[in-house]
Write a protein that holds these residues in place. Structure first.
Motif, mmCIF file in Angstrom:
data_model
loop_
_atom_site.group_PDB
_atom_site.id
_atom_site.type_symbol
_atom_site.label_atom_id
_atom_site.label_comp_id
_atom_site.label_asym_id
_atom_site.label_seq_id
_atom_site.Cartn_x
_atom_site.Cartn_y
_atom_site.Cartn_z
ATOM 1 N N THR A 73 6.641 2.168 -2.323
ATOM 2 C CA THR A 73 5.109 1.407 -2.657
ATOM 3 C C THR A 73 5.230 -0.436 -3.376
ATOM 4 O O THR A 73 6.918 -0.533 -3.312
ATOM 5 C CB THR A 73 5.418 2.074 -4.601
ATOM 6 O OG1 THR A 73 3.513 1.860 -4.491
ATOM 7 C CG2 THR A 73 5.912 1.744 -5.287
ATOM 8 N N ASP A 288 3.404 4.159 -0.037
ATOM 9 C CA ASP A 288 2.056 4.852 -1.608
ATOM 10 C C ASP A 288 1.601 2.674 -2.165
ATOM 11 O O ASP A 288 2.237 2.285 -2.182
ATOM 12 C CB ASP A 288 2.498 4.768 -2.380
ATOM 13 C CG ASP A 288 2.046 5.648 -3.742
ATOM 14 O OD1 ASP A 288 0.397 5.700 -3.151
ATOM 15 O OD2 ASP A 288 2.040 4.744 -4.558
ATOM 16 N N SER A 289 0.339 3.030 -1.024
ATOM 17 C CA SER A 289 -0.215 1.640 -1.163
ATOM 18 C C SER A 289 -1.536 1.684 -1.203
ATOM 19 O O SER A 289 -2.310 2.839 -1.391
ATOM 20 C CB SER A 289 -0.067 0.643 0.233
ATOM 21 O OG SER A 289 -0.647 -0.446 -0.014
#
Length: 821
Positions: A73, A288-289
């Motif tokens: 992430t 995941d961002s």
């Protein structure tokens, strides 16, 4: 000599306008398609190239494993940037914090204030401007040194201040005044970072409050290295970072009652990584961002390949027709050789002719791209201009390809015919000895239809998956749900509740709920510790859970099914310590009888919650992601704070227009200084498939182009075949052959080629589409009838294309047919 070459080119064009027209049009369409896709390809590949030090900048990421949650992430904790700045390899660090929906106001003398609800406000460290090197229109990199400084983009400055100088002017953000200290040049469309306003992080207490935390992953961290980034220097620095994490992170975990050592022994991990900015856009699609600009490198590569294939199809047409027509010119070649023409001059004639055709196609492609660039913008969602078509790297591709096409299209027939003796070439004018060309043409037709069938199958599968995703049951009834997305601007919870009660009095409104987030609009993520056994201190390994803070109306408004226990009760003080879980959360914890069990939230001094209900699983996001553990807390628990604040209003079917008008009027009377903005929940879900919809649309358009180009060539070859077999058709008709018999005779060879293309294309399409579907947690099956449908469609298109010329030839008067030769 060249003058003579050009004379012959134009005479041939005038003598055979039909073939010449198809040659030029087919190639120009292929060039235009390739031109558009080359422009798109280089736009995606050159993300952030406008920044002066892009090769020295990287995003910081965490490679995490916390209980059952594992992955990378770009969501990072506040203290990480300062710790990284201590390493000599790093020149500068900066953090960014998305402020979400923000009410921005400008007071105007003797007029109503300008008020907008903005989503492009970002809090950044004062080092941010120096790190990225964005170009200033007004101001400099010291613009955010003040606590109340404000930097705008050029377009945003014009929006609020028109043509007046923006520097020194004041804007209010959620009733806090900031003074404009800088204006940046607008960011290009291929910038990873997108914002309209930049404000100092030191002005936001929430960031300061969590400066100690290595668990509050709500910021993005950026670093600029002293030297250009290489895999070697990244690996060397990353190898040093576990020591830094081990030094600072354990105390933060202990502060919330979690043992760092125990977690690491259980197999958890907390590794810091660097993602080079030049690779960030296309190489980390699965990370995941919060960055909304991350693309899919596989998709971009696929469109690049499709562009090349479309051009290849057009080139195949060009070569196919050039070779077919050159056979009819065998007598011309023989006469020229008899009159003393050299092999080189014959090859030169064919090369000049094919080059003139390909250059003509390039000019026509220039007109096509200019006419259809707006349509292409709508297809991709990117705003390209005419100047985008003439960027250096795009032009190189577009100029080289037609020249190569002209060379190949002219060289093969020229070399083939010029190598024969004069007598042989004279024989070829009668149609004998053309098997070499025939086999090549057959192979090229198979190639064309193989590509068309692969694209057709891809389009069908993509559209079926999209239909499945958008129409599958999400576990909630998302239709007729109006979402009001800036309710955090109410001054108090009681004021917001008064507004909610007024909405319930509208006849069109069935139910209303308030929630920090809603399905498709995000969630709060953190770690929780489920307790096991009767002892309050007996816990199992913590798990990552997404959550909403909401009220007792959430479940009935979204029509979520309770499978066990109860919903929250109205005005129940005990529900401040209650939680409702979804089925996935219960399975992840391992509870067989969840009702009455307890769980802790370490992020709020081990606040405890008792499970009072279990809801059936529903999708928080798209079907690309698996359903994750979810907890629904009552807002009275005040377990955490977040910027999210939405109101979901369930309207009666077919009352949307009247309902929105009445809700808008109540909003204006309740909170007049805030714009009324709304959305519908089903549309919000649909937007999650925007990239897939764009992919499907682009695939559909280029599949149609591939089929059109293939049919164009097939039509021309069918016409050529009919002309070439005119005498044979006449003799057959004299001997009693029927129109249907002759049509079948002329069509069957082409249909065999389409059938071969289907056999070759089907497994290729199955392989690639199976790979694409692998990215979806919930997906369709690739069924046999999809291939049957594509095959039947391709055969029907081929029959329609060929039979027109076949029937026309079969209906011709045999006397004219025999006289024609």
């Amino acid at each position: 000599m060249f003058k003579n070459y050009f004379k012959i080119v134009f005479r041939n064009f005038a003598r055979q306008p039909f073939y010449s027209f198809i040659n030029v049009v087919g190639l120009s369409i292929g060039l235009a398609a390739c031109w558009f896709l080359a422009m798109y390809f280089f736009h995606e590949k050159t993300y952030d190239a406008f920044l002066p030090n892009a090769n020295r900048i990287a995003a910081v990421a965490l490679d995490l494993k916390m209980g059952d949650m594992e992955g990378k992430t770009t969501n990072t904790p506040p203290p990480l940037g300062a710790r990284l700045a201590e390493y000599p390899e790093i020149e500068t660090t900066a953090r960014t914090f998305n402020l979400g929906e923000t009410l921005v106001k400008r007071e105007v003398k003797n007029s109503e204030p300008l008020i907008f609800n903005e989503s492009g406000a970002v809090a950044v460290d004062s080092t941010f401007l120096d790190l990225f090197g964005f170009e200033f229109v007004q101001g400099n990199t010291n613009a955010l040194n003040s606590h109340l400084g404000l930097v705008l983009t050029e377009t945003t400055a014009k929006k609020y201040f028109g043509n007046e100088p923006a520097i020194g002017k004041t804007l209010s953000f959620n009733d806090r005044n900031f003074t404009v200290s800088g204006v940046l040049k607008d960011l290009p469309s291929n910038s990873t970072l997108r914002f309209d306003f930049l404000l100092p992080t030191k002005s936001f207490r929430v960031i300061e409050n969590f400066d100690w935390s290595w668990i509050w992953l709500q910021m993005d961290t950026w670093v600029k290295f002293k030297k250009p980034i290489t895999e070697t220097n990244l690996a060397k620095l990353e190898a040093k970072l576990p020591e830094m994490v081990q030094k600072y992170a354990p105390s933060a975990f202990e502060k919330i009652g979690m043992s760092w050592e125990d977690k690491m022994k259980q197999g958890d991990k907390y590794n810091v990584k660097f993602l080079p900015l030049t690779k960030l856009h296309l190489e980390y699609a699965d990370i995941d961002s919060r960055l909304s600009t991350l693309g899919d490198g596989k998709q971009v590569k696929m469109f690049g390949i499709i562009g090349i294939i479309i051009l290849l199809l057009a080139c195949v047409n060009f070569i196919n027709l050039s070779t077919a027509r050159s056979i009819k010119r065998a007598k011309e070649v023989g006469v020229r050789k008899a009159l003393g023409s050299s092999k080189g001059s014959l090859i030169g004639q064919f090369l000049v002719e094919s080059s003139v055709f390909s250059i003509s196609a390039l000019f026509l492609a220039t007109i096509i791209t200019a006419l259809f660039i707006r349509s292409f913008n709508e297809l991709t969602g990117i705003t390209f201009t005419i100047s985008s078509l003439y960027q250096t790297n795009v032009l190189l591709v577009v100029l080289i390809l037609p020249l190569l096409t002209g060379l190949v299209a002219g060289l093969y027939p020229a070399y083939y015919l010029s190598k024969f003796d004069t007598i042989d070439t004279m024989k070829k004018s009668t149609g004998t000895g053309s098997r070499g060309f025939s086999s090549v043409r057959s192979g090229l037709v198979v190639f064309q239809f193989t590509v068309s069938i692969v694209l057709m199958l891809g389009s069908i599968i993509v559209y079926r998956q999209l239909s499945f995703a958008q129409n599958s049951k999400t576990g909630i009834q998302k239709e007729n749900v109006l979402v009001i997305n800036n309710t955090r601007n109410f001054k108090s919870i009681s004021e917001r509740e008064v507004f909610r009660q007024k909405l319930l009095q509208i006849p069109e409104v069935k139910n209303v709920t308030h929630s920090t987030f809603l399905p498709s609009l995000g969630a709060f993520n953190d770690f929780y510790e489920p307790e096991q056994g009767s002892q309050a201190n007996a816990v199992v390994q913590n798990i990552a859970i997404s959550s909403y803070l909401t009220d007792e109306n959430f479940v009935p408004t979204l029509k979520i099914e309770l499978t066990d226990g109860r919903n929250f009760r109205a005005n129940s003080q005990s529900d401040s310590a209650s939680v409702i879980l979804n089925e996935t959360a219960v399975k992840a914890i391992g509870w067989k009888n969840p009702i009455g069990q307890w769980m802790r939230y370490p992020g709020n001094v081990n606040q405890r919650f008792q499970v009072v209900g279990v809801v059936k699983d529903f999708h928080l996001y798209s079907v690309r992601a698996a359903i994750e553990p979810l907890a629904i807390f009552h807002e009275s628990s005040k377990t955490y704070q977040t910027w999210g604040s939405y109101m979901a209003v369930r309207l009666l079917p077919n009352t949307e227009k009247a309902g929105i008008e009445k809700i808008s009027n109540i909003w204006k009377s309740s909170i007049p200084n805030v714009p009324f903005e709304y959305d519908f929940l089903d549309k919000s879900f649909a937007r999650m498939y925007q990239s897939e919809n764009q992919m499907a649309s682009i695939l559909l358009v280029f599949t149609a182009l591939a089929l059109f180009i293939g049919c164009l060539g097939l039509f021309a070859l069918a016409t050529f075949t009919a002309e070439h077999r005119t005498k044979e058709i006449g003799i057959r008709k004299v001997l009693g052959a029927s129109v249907m018999g002759i049509t079948a005779l002329l069509s069957k060879d082409f249909l065999k080629l389409v059938a071969i293309a289907l056999v070759i294309g089907s497994p290729v399409a199955w392989y690639f589409m199976n790979q694409w579907l692998g990215d979806f947690a919930y997906r369709i099956d690739i069924e046999w009838w999809i291939f049957a449908l594509a095959g039947v469609t391709a055969i029907l298109i081929a029959i329609a294309t060929v039979s027109f010329q076949a029937i026309r030839a079969a209906l011709m008067n045999p006397v004219k047919s025999l006289r024609s030769e």
